[in-house]
Scaffold this motif. Structure first.
Motif, PDB file in Angstrom:
ATOM      1  N   LEU A   6       0.820  -1.212   0.000  1.00 44.01           N
ATOM      2  CA  LEU A   6       0.000   0.000   0.000  1.00 44.01           C
ATOM      3  C   LEU A   6       0.853   1.260   0.000  1.00 44.01           C
ATOM      4  CD1 LEU A   6      -2.846  -0.889   2.515  1.00 44.01           C
ATOM      5  CD2 LEU A   6      -3.080  -0.509   0.060  1.00 44.01           C
ATOM      6  N   ASP A 268      -1.101   8.796   1.880  1.00 41.80           N
ATOM      7  CA  ASP A 268      -1.662   7.738   2.722  1.00 41.80           C
ATOM      8  C   ASP A 268      -2.839   7.121   1.982  1.00 41.80           C
ATOM      9  OD1 ASP A 268      -3.041   6.179   4.547  1.00 41.80           O
ATOM     10  OD2 ASP A 268      -2.801   7.570   6.214  1.00 41.80           O
ATOM     11  N   ASP A 270      -4.803   4.649   2.768  1.00 40.04           N
ATOM     12  CA  ASP A 270      -5.939   4.312   3.623  1.00 40.04           C
ATOM     13  C   ASP A 270      -6.832   5.524   3.853  1.00 40.04           C
ATOM     14  OD1 ASP A 270      -5.137   1.679   3.867  1.00 40.04           O
ATOM     15  OD2 ASP A 270      -3.877   2.091   5.614  1.00 40.04           O
ATOM     16  N   LYS A 348      -1.609   7.671  14.100  1.00 44.80           N
ATOM     17  CA  LYS A 348      -1.145   7.761  12.722  1.00 44.80           C
ATOM     18  C   LYS A 348      -0.668   9.188  12.528  1.00 44.80           C
ATOM     19  CE  LYS A 348      -4.206   4.197  10.826  1.00 44.80           C
ATOM     20  NZ  LYS A 348      -3.084   3.297  10.473  1.00 44.80           N
TER      21      LYS A 348
END
Length: 608
Positions: A6, A268, A270, A348
């Protein structure tokens, strides 16, 4: 630790049938640690490789495997891209691109060379040398890169033939390209340079299939121009509100507001957010940017970290590090995406080492500032960053009045301000190692005197308005550090002196090593644990490039560009006879010419 698939989204097929298919291609191609498929190694900007054939026990045995001259004698920033047995490398202006066949361990063979046709009149409007740190992107069978004159070009990666071109700006107004391009999904996102020429800078997304523009987000201006939602875009936990930028500028000054976007970007997948920084407001003379009542105003959104949706460009949050910048502390430095335990809680975060000398650890989902501490002990322009959420100055640096180039008054030389406009770190990217959980920071240990003066705006002419002189901190002779940083605690773990600023990007590897170049012309490998120097080799020229690594035929290679230049070496690169010529800001490197001269060489190392 295996690199997450990812974390990479670069190698997508240009023949896009759907974003999902493109992402499948990306995961398959870039999960291979034998490649160096992005400028920063990965979307998270770690600059870390899983390769460990070269390690602490054998790095002393590294030897030069081969070298390649680019034929250009200016500052070489960034690094090549490697996929399989092919390498693509770029140069400063005129931005030549090479494809090399690296399958022969004896040395590479040139497959093709692309030489852009650019008007050399772009050179005088490029701030701080003719560099290109964005390099190339490989997207399936397409290569995409940005030229100095702002032209975005797509080539056939196998043949070097042009597929399409589009123009991102106008050099006659001072708009140039020296920085990032980032591929996400079916788009390539491109920054722009020009704050020193009064350009209102931006990031712009183009469709990879044909080069058409998808969206553009300016650094300052009306909400519809900067792509913010007044109710949903956050700053320090609160909606930015209507006209968040316009309210902080006097009259139409925002139209020449600066805010360059020439650093590196991260992504990112996600959260589906990409992160980048904006630069200084124009001009460097803060008195010319004061409010109608002569008071300071923030000049949003210069000096800002933005988190944006790559599909629409709309900002999720923005955080301004240095409101009403008085020292040219660009906020463009890269943002490294990691998961850390901060204050006992898993977060995060993004970690950002700003030009202003503070290292920030920020929740990357909402923009909350968790840690903000100096990453060099000589910082003196501010006492701290206020992180009290109930304070009227929440999120702002608390400025030391005697170091304010605004409060001291126009035409007053503010003495001994640390860091200098170079910042304690500039374009040279840090590295993060999951082996230690620490950051490896190339540092400029430089201070300055700063004297603003009145300047008028003329399109295409410098719009600087300050004279600088730079030098080491009091009691010190070195102008560089190699620093190891704990971003969860906000503290220096280890620090090593370098005679000149470390202007080279760091690479960490699973072999427990941290690699970097030096301005005076060395390639070094250090132990990640404490930073001890384990390997040192002389390069053909000083290095402002980024160390990188790849594997070919079962052998690990480590490489770096040499070719002194950039702001750190502009005196040499531009052929200035006196260290005070030009911007008057290169005097602290006057001794550099005793150690190195111009060059443009890629040096690749391997074990015997």
């Amino acid at each position: 630790m295996r690199r997450s698939a990812l974390a990479y989204g670069l190698l997508a097929s240009v023949a896009l049938t759907s974003p999902v298919m493109a992402n499948d291609d990306v995961k398959k191609a870039s999960a291979d640690p034998n490649n160096w498929a992005m400028q920063s190694g990965s979307y998270n900007n770690w600059r870390y490789s899983e390769l460990d054939q070269v390690n602490k026990s054998n790095v002393k045995d590294l030897r030069v495997a081969w070298q390649f001259s680019t034929g250009v004698l200016r500052g070489h920033e960034g690094s090549p891209i490697v996929i399989g047995d092919r390498m693509w490398l770029h140069t400063p202006f005129p931005n030549n691109v090479f494809q090399l066949d690296i399958s022969d361990p004896v040395g590479p063979k040139i497959v093709w060379k692309y030489t852009p046709k650019q008007d050399p009149s772009v050179i005088p409007v490029m701030c701080c040398d003719t560099v290109n740190r964005g390099g190339v992107n490989i997207v399936g069978d397409t290569l995409i890169f940005g030229q100095a004159d702002t032209t975005l070009v797509a080539l056939d990666a196998n043949t070097g033939k042009e597929k399409w071109k589009t123009v991102n700006g106008d050099p006659k107004k001072g708009e140039t390209h020296t920085g990032f391009t980032l591929v996400v999904g079916d788009k390539v996102i491109m920054g722009t340079s020009g704050a020193e020429f009064g350009v209102r800078c931006h990031v712009t997304a183009y469709n990879i299939a044909d080069g058409t523009r998808a969206w553009r987000a300016y650094s300052m201006g009306p909400d519809e121009d900067i792509l913010v939602d007044p109710e949903k875009t956050l700053s320090l936990g609160k909606p930015v509100g209507k006209d968040s930028s316009l309210k902080t500028w006097t009259g139409d000054q925002w139209k020449i507001g600066g805010g360059s976007t020439w650093g590196y970007a991260s992504y990112d997948p996600d959260a589906n957010l990409f992160y980048y920084g904006t630069g200084n407001p124009s001009t460097w003379n803060p008195a010319q940017r004061a409010g109608p009542d002569g008071k300071q105003i923030d000049q949003k959104w210069s000096m800002t970290i933005f988190a944006r949706n790559p599909d629409t460009g709309v900002a999720a949050w923005a955080y301004q590090m240095t409101p009403f910048d008085e020292w040219d502390y660009d906020g463009i430095n890269e943002n490294v995406l990691v998961d850390l335990k901060v204050g006992g809680e898993d977060r995060k975060v993004l970690v950002h080492f700003d030009r202003n000398g503070f290292a920030y650890t920020i929740d990357r989902l909402n923009g909350e500032v968790l840690v903000a501490q100096p990453y060099d002990e000589d910082l003196n322009w501010a006492t701290h960053v206020d992180l009290d959420k109930d304070s009227a100055t929440y999120g702002r640096p608390i400025v030391v009045a005697s170091k304010s180039t605004f409060l001291n008054g126009p035409d007053v030389n503010s003495k001994y301000v640390c860091p200098a406009a170079l910042g304690f770190k500039d374009q040279q990217p840090v590295s993060y190692s999951p082996l230690t959980g620490l950051f490896y920071v190339p540092v400029n240990n430089v201070c300055m005197d700063y004297e603003p003066f009145q300047v008028s705006y003329t399109p295409g002419q410098p719009y600087v308005g300050a004279t600088l002189s730079m030098f080491p901190p009091e009691g010190k002779t070195n102008t560089g550090h190699f620093t190891i940083w704990d971003a969860a605690e906000g503290k220096i773990v280890h620090q090593h002196d370098e005679p000149f600023s470390v202007w080279s990007g760091v690479l960490t590897t699973a072999g427990g090593l941290a690699f970097h170049g030096t301005l005076d012309g060395y390639f070094k490998a250090r132990d990640q644990e404490g930073g001890a120097e384990l390997f040192k080799h002389r390069l053909p020229s000083g290095s402002i490039g980024n160390a990188f690594t790849y594997s070919q035929g079962g052998k690990q290679y480590v490489g770096i560009f040499s070719g002194v230049g950039g702001w750190a070496g502009i005196g040499l690169a531009a052929g200035l006879d006196k260290p005070t010529d030009g911007l008057g800001a290169v005097g602290n490197y006057a001794g550099l010419k005793s150690y190195t001269d111009l060059g443009g060489t890629l040096t690749v190392y391997a074990l015997p």
